[in-house]
Design an enzyme around this catalytic site. Structure first.
Site, PDB file in Angstrom:
ATOM      1  CE  LYS A  68      69.947  10.220  36.246  1.00 23.60           C
ATOM      2  NZ  LYS A  68      71.238  10.679  36.824  1.00 23.60           N
ATOM      3  CG  ASP A 104      72.598  14.028  37.843  1.00 23.34           C
ATOM      4  OD1 ASP A 104      72.218  13.797  39.000  1.00 23.34           O
ATOM      5  OD2 ASP A 104      72.281  13.325  36.873  1.00 23.34           O
ATOM      6  N   GLY A 130      85.299   7.836  32.110  1.00 18.85           N
ATOM      7  CA  GLY A 130      83.947   7.439  31.729  1.00 18.85           C
ATOM      8  C   GLY A 130      83.310   8.469  30.827  1.00 18.85           C
ATOM      9  CB  ALA A 134      77.535  10.036  35.891  1.00 18.89           C
ATOM     10  CG  ASN A 154      84.250   5.478  27.844  1.00 14.95           C
ATOM     11  OD1 ASN A 154      83.846   5.321  28.996  1.00 14.95           O
ATOM     12  ND2 ASN A 154      83.676   4.881  26.809  1.00 14.95           N
ATOM     13  NE  ARG A 155      87.690  -0.578  31.463  1.00 18.50           N
ATOM     14  CZ  ARG A 155      88.954  -0.873  31.746  1.00 18.50           C
ATOM     15  NH1 ARG A 155      89.809  -1.071  30.753  1.00 18.50           N
ATOM     16  NH2 ARG A 155      89.380  -0.969  32.989  1.00 18.50           N
ATOM     17  CE1 TYR A 221      74.388   5.556  47.209  1.00 25.45           C
ATOM     18  CE2 TYR A 221      74.771   6.665  45.110  1.00 25.45           C
ATOM     19  CZ  TYR A 221      73.942   5.965  45.974  1.00 25.45           C
ATOM     20  OH  TYR A 221      72.649   5.670  45.579  1.00 25.45           O
TER      21      TYR A 221
END
Length: 281
Positions: A68, A104, A130, A134, A154-155, A221
């Site tokens: 992307k 998106d 995250g 996305a 986020n980690r 999903y």
């Protein structure tokens, strides 16, 4: 004689994509001539592939991971959404010129609108898990619909801080291990990571203290009901799985390529659900 329009999904890998099934369904139900295929293109080759899209017989394409950002740099014309996100997932050709959009955002908010009408008026604070591509689209969608505060966890703290800085004062970064302290203040929890996806580690967080009406949604999903959604459902919270976002983000591209705006219907959703069930056997 006018050539039959053809589009495709471009990714690495891409064979797992349900996009051909989605667009094939719309072509059949709308009675349109056209085709939609799958192109697996290595990252080092994707810019060249997109720049020769018309010569390859395509009127446009969808772009999926990991391409992307590269697609963003390959376009001649960009929508404001694509420019804001610095990522492109929908490409079409007008007069030989490559146009790029990012649908998106539209897919995410349209899915929420369909499954939990009025969500925006009830959401002052959203937690986003995250900080990848996305997450960027989802945060943009939340801000666009008036959410007052988005907290990104986020980690890797650096990535969440970069994303918060990208969007400005209505977005803040926090530590991943602070999730249990933040859940009670959230009106929405969104997982944008791959955690919980088939073949990936589980998303190990607790929804203890979550408000009764808070929406829980997952970009994953496969499976349709992740552990996160299952826990939310047990608590009685409204849940939105990741399939709706996939279906709704596909519609604008179809309209560009084949000339008609398709609808996301229960029949289309069931078609994909059945295919996911078959592949899981």
């Amino acid at each position: 004689m006018t050539a039959v329009p053809s589009a495709c999904i471009v990714g690495w890998p891409a064979k797992h994509s349900r996009s051909p099934l989605i667009h094939g369904h719309w072509l059949r139900t709308l009675g349109l001539e056209g085709s939609y295929g799958c192109e697996e293109v290595r990252p080092e080759d994707v810019v060249g592939f997109l720049q020769t899209l018309q010569a390859r017989g395509y009127v446009g394409c969808n772009v999926t991971v990991p391409h992307k950002e590269a697609a963003f740099g390959a376009m001649d014309v960009l929508t404001d959404r694509a420019r804001a996100l610095e990522a492109v997932n929908t490409v079409w050709i007008e007069n030989g010129v490559l146009h790029g959009d990012n649908t998106d955002i539209l897919g995410f908010v349209a899915s929420l609108d369909a499954e939990t009408p009025g969500w925006a008026s009830r959401t002052a604070h959203a937690l986003v898990l995250g900080a990848g591509g996305a997450a960027r689209a989802i945060v943009a969608g939340l801000l666009d619909r008036g959410v007052e505060l988005v907290t990104i966890l986020n980690r890797t703290r650096d990535r969440s801080e970069q994303l918060a800085e990208f969007f400005g004062k209505r977005v803040q970064a926090s530590r991943w291990d602070a999730v249990s302290q933040l859940v009670p203040s959230a009106d929405m929890v969104v997982n944008t990571t791959s955690l919980g996806m088939s073949g990936q580690p589980e998303l190990d967080i607790s929804l203890e203290g979550l408000k009764p009406g808070a929406v829980v949604t997952d970009a994953v999903y496969i499976p349709l009901e992740t552990r996160l959604l299952a826990e939310a459902r047990r608590r009685g919270n409204p849940v939105v799985d990741g399939l709706g976002m996939l279906l709704h983000q596909a519609a604008p591209g179809f309209e560009h390529w084949f000339g008609k705006r398709p609808e996301v219907t229960p029949a289309l959703r069931q078609l994909i659900v059945d295919d996911l069930a078959r592949s899981a056997r």
